[in-house]
Design a protein around this motif. Sequence first.
Motif, short mmCIF file in Angstrom:
data_model
loop_
_atom_site.label_atom_id
_atom_site.label_comp_id
_atom_site.label_asym_id
_atom_site.label_seq_id
_atom_site.Cartn_x
_atom_site.Cartn_y
_atom_site.Cartn_z
N ASP A 26 0.80 -1.23 0.00
CA ASP A 26 0.00 0.00 0.00
C ASP A 26 0.83 1.27 0.00
O ASP A 26 0.35 2.33 0.39
N SER A 27 2.09 1.19 -0.45
CA SER A 27 2.88 2.42 -0.57
C SER A 27 2.21 3.35 -1.58
O SER A 27 1.63 2.89 -2.58
N PHE A 28 2.31 4.69 -1.35
CA PHE A 28 1.55 5.64 -2.17
C PHE A 28 1.98 5.63 -3.64
O PHE A 28 1.17 5.96 -4.51
N PHE A 29 3.23 5.26 -3.91
CA PHE A 29 3.70 5.31 -5.30
C PHE A 29 3.92 3.93 -5.91
O PHE A 29 3.45 3.63 -6.99
N ASP A 30 4.65 3.06 -5.20
CA ASP A 30 5.03 1.77 -5.79
C ASP A 30 4.54 0.57 -5.00
O ASP A 30 5.13 -0.49 -5.06
N GLY A 31 3.45 0.74 -4.27
CA GLY A 31 2.92 -0.35 -3.46
C GLY A 31 2.61 -1.59 -4.27
O GLY A 31 1.92 -1.52 -5.29
N GLY A 32 3.14 -2.74 -3.85
CA GLY A 32 2.88 -4.00 -4.52
C GLY A 32 3.68 -4.23 -5.78
O GLY A 32 3.57 -5.28 -6.42
N LYS A 33 4.52 -3.25 -6.14
CA LYS A 33 5.26 -3.33 -7.39
C LYS A 33 6.41 -4.33 -7.32
O LYS A 33 6.74 -4.99 -8.30
N PHE A 34 7.01 -4.44 -6.14
CA PHE A 34 8.17 -5.31 -5.98
C PHE A 34 7.79 -6.47 -5.06
O PHE A 34 8.14 -6.50 -3.88
N ASN A 35 7.05 -7.41 -5.65
CA ASN A 35 6.44 -8.47 -4.85
C ASN A 35 6.96 -9.86 -5.19
O ASN A 35 6.36 -10.86 -4.79
N ASP A 36 8.04 -9.95 -5.95
CA ASP A 36 8.67 -11.25 -6.14
C ASP A 36 10.18 -11.07 -6.24
O ASP A 36 10.68 -9.94 -6.41
N GLU A 37 10.92 -12.14 -6.10
CA GLU A 37 12.37 -12.06 -5.98
C GLU A 37 13.02 -11.40 -7.20
O GLU A 37 13.92 -10.57 -7.06
N LYS A 38 12.58 -11.76 -8.38
CA LYS A 38 13.19 -11.22 -9.58
C LYS A 38 13.00 -9.71 -9.67
O LYS A 38 13.94 -8.96 -9.98
N LYS A 39 11.79 -9.25 -9.37
CA LYS A 39 11.52 -7.81 -9.44
C LYS A 39 12.34 -7.05 -8.40
O LYS A 39 12.87 -5.97 -8.67
N ILE A 40 12.45 -7.62 -7.21
CA ILE A 40 13.23 -6.98 -6.14
C ILE A 40 14.69 -6.87 -6.56
O ILE A 40 15.29 -5.79 -6.48
#
Length: 276
Positions: A26-40
């Motif tokens: 629920d971050s105001f800008f990128d909430g849920g955007k980095f939700n798996d290992e590869k994306k992180i």
Amino acid sequence: MLINCKGNLIDLKNPKVMGILNTTPDSFFDGGKFNDEKKILNQVEKMLQDGATFIDVGAYSSKPGAEFVTEEQELSRLLPVLELILKHFPNIYLSIDTFRSNVAKRAVENGAAMINDISAGLLDDKMIETVAQLQVPYVMMHMKGNPQNMQSLANYDDIVKEMVFYFSERINTARRFGLNDIIIDPGFGFAKTLEHNYEVMRKMDYFSILELPLLIGVSRKSMIYKLLESTPQESLNGTTVLNTIALQRGASILRVHDVKEAMECVKINDQLNTFN
């Protein structure tokens, strides 16, 4: 202005950039955007390649009215991400965005290099003592209340004067516990109206009386997109403008979502300063 991160001295006389990695949904800008290992890992690698000195990892959204998260939830989000990042980037300087002393302790024990506390120890009376024992750099931010109620507390007679008194008291407390490396953050958007935010930005020079490094976090915040009648996604240009002004007024660290653009601000500002 030297701080010790994992036994290495980092000179903040030359401004640095801190990249933001939110692991909250629920971050105001990128909430849920980095939700798996590869994306992180891809995002961390990109920020490091773009020039970030620090990566700030948060597992509890502190936006106004944010949902409460238990300590167990925060740790369950945070620790696996720390392990993952440090496995692939063992020399990275990870900052942990938390106001809980036990989360800070567990994070440093698992390889974090810095603690970034939105409450300056006021939401957990063991925080400053804990960080002093851990002997890692500590970012103390100005805020009133907590993320759930802070905007209702945005009342000041003289906001900058009150903030200087606030930091003076918090710094004194930290020094009593033997905390060495302290960084202050004015807390743009925290218990402040749009007008308060710009007054603080305009009078940033006043914080030099504290003789400590200054972290500035305005990236894509409402003080930009509400003024410009846009959205967080459309606020990169406004962020760049304010980051440049902040550097000219003494910022030591820029905390941002967009590292490449912030590094460009730093490089241009450095070039201007070569003529001083």
